[in-house]
Design a protein around this motif. Structure first.
Motif, PDB file in Angstrom:
ATOM      1  N   ARG A  91       0.845  -1.183   0.000  1.00 49.69           N
ATOM      2  CA  ARG A  91       0.000   0.000   0.000  1.00 49.69           C
ATOM      3  C   ARG A  91       0.880   1.232   0.000  1.00 49.69           C
ATOM      4  NH1 ARG A  91      -4.063  -1.494   4.802  1.00 49.69           N
ATOM      5  NH2 ARG A  91      -4.727   0.622   4.356  1.00 49.69           N
ATOM      6  N   TYR A 106     -10.119  -8.014   7.061  1.00 46.23           N
ATOM      7  CA  TYR A 106     -10.234  -8.493   5.678  1.00 46.23           C
ATOM      8  C   TYR A 106     -10.120 -10.015   5.605  1.00 46.23           C
ATOM      9  CZ  TYR A 106      -9.301  -3.591   4.827  1.00 46.23           C
ATOM     10  OH  TYR A 106      -9.358  -2.233   4.832  1.00 46.23           O
ATOM     11  N   ARG A 109     -12.012 -12.105   3.079  1.00 47.75           N
ATOM     12  CA  ARG A 109     -11.978 -11.770   1.653  1.00 47.75           C
ATOM     13  C   ARG A 109     -10.687 -12.267   1.017  1.00 47.75           C
ATOM     14  NH1 ARG A 109     -13.377  -5.510   1.492  1.00 47.75           N
ATOM     15  NH2 ARG A 109     -13.286  -5.876  -0.737  1.00 47.75           N
TER      16      ARG A 109
ATOM     17  N   CYS B 109      -8.270   8.190  -3.058  1.00 52.60           N
ATOM     18  CA  CYS B 109      -8.001   6.918  -3.721  1.00 52.60           C
ATOM     19  C   CYS B 109      -6.797   6.265  -3.057  1.00 52.60           C
ATOM     20  CB  CYS B 109      -7.728   7.144  -5.196  1.00 52.60           C
ATOM     21  SG  CYS B 109      -7.635   5.631  -6.113  1.00 52.60           S
ATOM     22  N   THR B 110      -6.808   4.951  -3.038  1.00 53.28           N
ATOM     23  CA  THR B 110      -5.752   4.226  -2.344  1.00 53.28           C
ATOM     24  C   THR B 110      -5.129   3.186  -3.264  1.00 53.28           C
ATOM     25  OG1 THR B 110      -5.574   2.363  -0.800  1.00 53.28           O
ATOM     26  CG2 THR B 110      -7.762   3.090  -1.332  1.00 53.28           C
ATOM     27  N   GLN B 112      -4.682   0.168  -2.151  1.00 58.13           N
ATOM     28  CA  GLN B 112      -5.068  -1.137  -1.632  1.00 58.13           C
ATOM     29  C   GLN B 112      -5.926  -1.910  -2.629  1.00 58.13           C
ATOM     30  OE1 GLN B 112      -6.470  -1.190   2.316  1.00 58.13           O
ATOM     31  NE2 GLN B 112      -6.497  -3.407   2.410  1.00 58.13           N
ATOM     32  N   ASN B 114      -8.586  -3.916  -4.420  1.00 56.86           N
ATOM     33  CA  ASN B 114     -10.044  -3.923  -4.299  1.00 56.86           C
ATOM     34  C   ASN B 114     -10.626  -2.728  -3.567  1.00 56.86           C
ATOM     35  OD1 ASN B 114      -9.341  -6.497  -5.180  1.00 56.86           O
ATOM     36  ND2 ASN B 114     -11.271  -7.329  -4.473  1.00 56.86           N
ATOM     37  N   GLU B 115      -9.793  -1.730  -3.230  1.00 48.48           N
ATOM     38  CA  GLU B 115     -10.367  -0.549  -2.595  1.00 48.48           C
ATOM     39  C   GLU B 115     -10.002   0.721  -3.341  1.00 48.48           C
ATOM     40  OE1 GLU B 115      -9.879  -0.257   1.581  1.00 48.48           O
ATOM     41  OE2 GLU B 115     -10.907  -2.154   1.923  1.00 48.48           O
ATOM     42  N   CYS B 117     -10.573   3.778  -5.949  1.00 49.71           N
ATOM     43  CA  CYS B 117     -11.815   4.520  -6.153  1.00 49.71           C
ATOM     44  C   CYS B 117     -12.430   4.225  -7.518  1.00 49.71           C
ATOM     45  CB  CYS B 117     -11.569   6.014  -5.994  1.00 49.71           C
ATOM     46  SG  CYS B 117     -10.628   6.777  -7.322  1.00 49.71           S
ATOM     47  N   GLY B 131     -13.963  -3.722  -7.428  1.00 46.53           N
ATOM     48  CA  GLY B 131     -14.208  -3.294  -6.063  1.00 46.53           C
ATOM     49  C   GLY B 131     -15.631  -3.627  -5.690  1.00 46.53           C
ATOM     50  N   ASP B 132     -16.258  -2.789  -4.876  1.00 49.91           N
ATOM     51  CA  ASP B 132     -17.623  -3.079  -4.444  1.00 49.91           C
ATOM     52  C   ASP B 132     -18.623  -2.939  -5.588  1.00 49.91           C
ATOM     53  OD1 ASP B 132     -16.722  -3.638  -1.959  1.00 49.91           O
ATOM     54  OD2 ASP B 132     -16.953  -1.588  -1.231  1.00 49.91           O
TER      55      ASP B 132
END
Lengths: 240, 337
Positions: A91, A106, A109, B109-110, B112, B114-115, B117, B131-132
């Motif tokens: 990250r 998490y 998942r 925005c990241t 990570q 699946n996260e 934006c 993502g979601d």
């Protein structure tokens, strides 16, 4: 009917997730034609996916009757070369909480952030055949790219094409190059060897009867002198 | 949303040269259309860098370089493609934050998985996993593993590291390592390819390439890199691979009358190589290979490239990105609804 013989030379890393063993993903030295139609620019694909359903049949509808692209397999006499790398999807925050396994929010998942993958690397040569029907092979060759991308991470490869003389024969023959199970209606009569792959398995060897193509190859080119393929090859023809 | 018009309009009217390799911002495509922009880069290490996959051994390959009379093998150090993508993506996200792109909506925005934006120019250009919203985006920026011009025996050095801590060790501890470091001065010829990108997205990538200075492991302490942008080529296909380019450049340096190199080995084992000389050879060899392979690619003028870089590294690029973001969102909405 004419035949183009294509040699794919890997320039970077080509990764397919052919097999997953825990955190290791392994790449087999075969490329299905489901990928090659896209890589060679014969089918479109999408930049943005919302349906998660393969659209091979629709994407290749306009070329399926015009030509056939075989799967790619290692060039005989040139062994595939591999590299194993560790990936780590780190990250970009300055502070990261390292949760314990019990408290990880998490946990449920499937978010693989690290692992290892074995990829094909430079020095690997794969071979495939393009059987053209209505259009002359040279015209098809002009449309095919010299450099393209393959695999999960779009590794760069070079594509070199040679026209090969081809004739039609009848009788029994040994399959000379792997084909997709659904690409041909003929059923092998003996010595069948298949390779289980997603989304379609491959027939890598088998004895067939009937009409077939005999591709003549010069003696100095690496590989066998003749390669036999069934005549009625259509990409996923049995599913159309 | 403030709508101050950008000082430099990044479109095909201003830069007609880009028309062959990019798409207009309001005509972003769902399906590939064979508009390629190839950015030719020479990456020069300016400090020690770590490119390993196991934390210990440098990534190496065996490569044959040869033509007719002379054949040689050497072991170049590798900069895997993901080492370039990862760093450039993080830098791109940071650039967006710095240019206040997320100020109005707090839609951060990241990196990570699946996260992301999936809503900013970076996500839509570089791609992101579902993502979601169950949308996945394919990257339109393609990198390629890069090969050092010189052999690992001269570009890689083992360095002894000892992290003893404050106390005297009471037992055997794993604090001593000897990882491989790439030496400053190592050069990696690279091609970055954009597919169906808009002129603003091209400027974004050029800005990232120009400004990003850290690659490899432990970048907060080492891995400083200077990216020389050697040229931009547009057309309907991809240019030569890094491997070919590196081999060709080695042969070019050997044949260069102004150097003392007589054999391939003289080049691959040289104590150092001049980045600007190497840059000239890489550019020249890229172009001659484009010609030899009959690739449909043409060079974008130096003025246009430097104007794009100036725009992308300037203050007003925030406006350009904001405009691009509107376009990217319209494109996204058009597809998902």
């Amino acid at each position: 009917m004419e035949v183009l013989e294509a040699t794919i030379r890997v320039r970077g890393e080509v990764t397919f997730t052919s097999r997953e063993v825990g955190r290791l993903a392994d790449t087999e030295p075969y490329v299905l034609n489901t990928a090659l139609y896209y890589a060679l620019g014969l089918a479109g694909g999408r930049y943005l996916d919302t349906s998660y359903e393969p659209t091979y049949l629709a994407d290749t509808e306009h070329v399926a009757s015009e030509l056939y692209v075989s799967p790619a397999a290692p060039v005989r006499g040139v062994s595939p070369r591999y590299t194993t790398t560790t990936y780590n999807a780190s990250r970009d925050e300055y502070v990261v909480v390292n949760y314990s396994a019990q408290e990880d929010p998490y946990e449920g998942r499937n978010l693989p952030t690290f692992g290892r993958r074995r990829s094909l690397t430079q020095g690997t040569q794969l071979r495939l055949y393009v059987v053209t029907r209505d259009r002359p092979a040279s015209a098809v060759a002009d449309d095919l790219p010299t450099y393209t991308r393959l695999g999960k991470k779009r590794g760069k490869v070079r594509v070199d094409l040679t026209e090969r003389p081809v004739s039609v024969a009848t009788g029994s023959y040994e399959l000379g190059h792997p084909i997709g199970v659904d690409d041909c209606g003929d059923v092998p009569v003996a010595n069948v060897a298949t390779k289980s792959m997603q989304p379609t398995p491959l027939v890598v060897a088998g004895k067939y009867e009937g009409e077939h193509l005999v591709i003549d190859r010069p003696e100095e080119a690496p590989g066998p002198e003749t390669v036999a393929l069934p005549r009625g090859l259509v990409f996923l023809g049995e599913r159309r | 949303m403030t709508t101050t018009p950008p000082q430099h309009m990044l479109d095909h009217d201003t830069y007609p040269e880009l028309a062959d390799g990019t798409v207009p911002a309001d005509q972003m495509t769902l399906r590939p259309q064979n508009n390629y922009t190839n950015v030719l880069v020479l990456r020069e290490l300016q400090s020690h860098a770590v490119f390993t996959t196991n934390g210990q051994d440098a990534d190496l390959a065996n490569v044959a370089v040869g033509d007719g009379d002379e054949r040689a093998e050497y072991s170049p150090g590798l900069m895997f493609m993901r080492k370039q993508t990862g760093s450039d993506r993080r830098f791109g996200k940071a650039l967006q934050r710095q240019l206040d792109l997320f100020d109005d909506d707090g839609d951060e925005c990241t990196m990570q998985v699946n996260e992301m934006c999936q809503d900013c120019p970076e996500c839509i250009l570089y791609g992101s996993a579902a993502g979601d919203d169950a949308v996945s985006i394919t990257s339109r920026v393609r990198y390629d593993t890069a090969y050092s011009l010189r052999d690992a025996t001269v570009v890689v050095d083992e360095k002894f590291q000892n992290a003893p801590g404050g106390d005297y060790a009471k037992g055997a501890e794993a604090t001593i390592r000897e990882p491989d470091f790439f030496e400053p001065g190592t050069l990696f010829p690279c091609v970055v390819t954009l597919g169906d990108a808009t002129p603003a997205e091209l400027a974004f990538v050029l800005g990232i390439t120009r400004k990003n200075k850290r690659y490899g492991a432990a970048t907060s302490r080492l891995g400083r890199t200077k990216n020389h942008v050697l040229g931009v080529y547009v057309g309907s296909e991809e240019g030569p691979a890094n491997l070919e380019l590196t081999r060709d450049a080695i042969r070019g340096l050997r044949d260069d009358e102004t150097t003392d190199y007589e054999t391939i080995r003289d080049v691959t084992s040289a104590e150092n190589l001049d980045p600007s000389l190497v840059g000239d050879h890489v550019r020249e060899r890229f172009e001659s290979r484009v010609e030899a392979d009959g690739l449909d690619l043409s060079r974008v003028s130096t003025e246009t490239v430097s104007e794009l870089i100036d725009t992308a590294t300037g203050e007003e690029f925030g406006d350009v990105l904001a405009t691009q973001r509107e376009r990217s969102r319209e494109f996204l909405a058009g597809v998902t609804e």
